[in-house]
Design an enzyme around this catalytic site. Structure first.
Site, short mmCIF file in Angstrom:
data_model
loop_
_atom_site.label_atom_id
_atom_site.label_comp_id
_atom_site.label_asym_id
_atom_site.label_seq_id
_atom_site.Cartn_x
_atom_site.Cartn_y
_atom_site.Cartn_z
N SER A 133 0.83 -1.20 0.00
CA SER A 133 0.00 0.00 0.00
C SER A 133 0.87 1.26 0.00
O SER A 133 1.67 1.45 -0.90
CB SER A 133 -0.96 -0.06 1.19
OG SER A 133 -2.07 0.79 1.02
N ASP A 178 -9.93 -5.06 -5.50
CA ASP A 178 -9.41 -4.30 -4.36
C ASP A 178 -10.18 -2.98 -4.31
O ASP A 178 -10.06 -2.15 -5.21
CB ASP A 178 -7.91 -4.05 -4.56
CG ASP A 178 -7.27 -3.28 -3.41
OD1 ASP A 178 -8.01 -2.78 -2.54
OD2 ASP A 178 -6.04 -3.19 -3.39
N HIS A 225 -7.50 -5.92 -0.11
CA HIS A 225 -6.27 -5.13 -0.19
C HIS A 225 -5.10 -5.79 0.53
O HIS A 225 -4.00 -5.24 0.55
CB HIS A 225 -6.56 -3.75 0.43
CG HIS A 225 -5.52 -2.71 0.20
ND1 HIS A 225 -5.12 -2.31 -1.06
CD2 HIS A 225 -4.80 -1.96 1.08
CE1 HIS A 225 -4.19 -1.37 -0.95
NE2 HIS A 225 -3.98 -1.14 0.34
#
Length: 274
Positions: free
Chosen positions: A102, A223, A252
């Site tokens: 991320s 996602d 995610h």
């Protein structure tokens, strides 16, 4: 840097696990802790020296180090990139592969631009250079949606954290939803708000064509945080050789809910023999 005086590795709970000739860095994302990598570490530790750590915003940072989070300093990814560069040097890593989940994916890109000599490869899991849509770019969210998102964190962080965890982690794996929810809830609300603003209002698209080392972009099929179009946008704009690997799962957090599939991708990318 203030944290270096007391040992950046100590402040960030840094540990080396495993052995091998290749070094690997695992960097968690917003709301996370190093424990989110626990499912993939035992397998990877057979082949790598793995550096795991907690970003200074993490709820896992010890109480006497939590005042090191400076809201102004960490209002951009550059400070995080500087921290990871210092940490790699302090821990004497040798040309590590950097695996960033991320927000850490973009932090890794910035660090690799600042110090290309330090890194062998980037693996970017669910990374995004920008979350807000523009006329010619699909980030996944309208600005008004991000504004509401930030407002909800500010109004009732704990309630927001519970709902957010249920949205971003595959609900078919309730233990993983709980694990991330607990990590997220451990953050101090004012720190979570500050980091969320840094992440979700960021625009790092211009850094992509300065990334010259090989990159592997890992994306799940569905996602809610990062649409698949972002992965291909990054592939197109990163200057170094880059590939996209799609994992057939939702959410995610493939390292929580599809860790074997993620390991298979990593083994292919990092040429690990099974």
């Amino acid at each position: 840097m203030v944290m270096l005086g007391m040992g950046l590795s100590t402040s960030m709970n840094a540990r080396i696990i495993g052995s091998g000739s290749q070094d690997l860095v695992l960097a968690h994302g917003f709301g996370g802790e190093q424990s989110l990598w626990d499912k993939i570490i035992p397998d990877l530790a057979k082949h790598f020296r793995i550096l795991v750590f907690d970003w200074i915003f993490s709820g896992a940072v010890k109480e006497d180090h939590k005042d090191l989070f400076d809201h102004e300093k960490y209002s951009s990814y550059d400070a995080f990139a500087d921290d990871v560069i210092c940490l790699i040097e302090e821990m004497n890593l040798r040309s590590p592969v950097f695996v960033g989940h991320s927000m850490s994916g973009m932090i890794g890109c910035i660090a690799a631009v600042k110090r290309r000599d330090l890194f062998k490869r980037l693996v970017l899991i669910g990374a995004s250079p920008r979350y807000i849509n523009t006329d010619d770019y699909e980030g996944g969210f309208k600005k008004s949606e991000i504004d509401d998102f930030i407002s909800n964190i500010e109004m009732d962080f704990q309630n927001w954290a519970a709902g957010f965890a249920s949205l971003v982690v595959d609900a078919r794996d309730p233990s993983s939803v709980d694990k991330f929810r607990n990590c997220l809830a451990n953050m101090r609300p004012e720190v979570a708000l500050s980091v969320a603003k840094t992440v979700f209002y960021s625009d790092q698209r211009k850094i992509l064509d300065k990334v010259l080392i090989p990159c592997t972009i890992v994306q799940t099929t569905s996602d809610i945080v990062v649409p698949n179009s972002v992965a291909y946008y990054m592939q197109k704009n990163i200057k170094g050789k880059s590939t996209v690997e799609i994992i057939e799962t939702d959410g995610h957090f493939p390292h929580l809910t599809a860790h074997q599939q993620l390991l298979d991708v990593l083994k292919g990318v990092l040429t690990i023999s099974t």
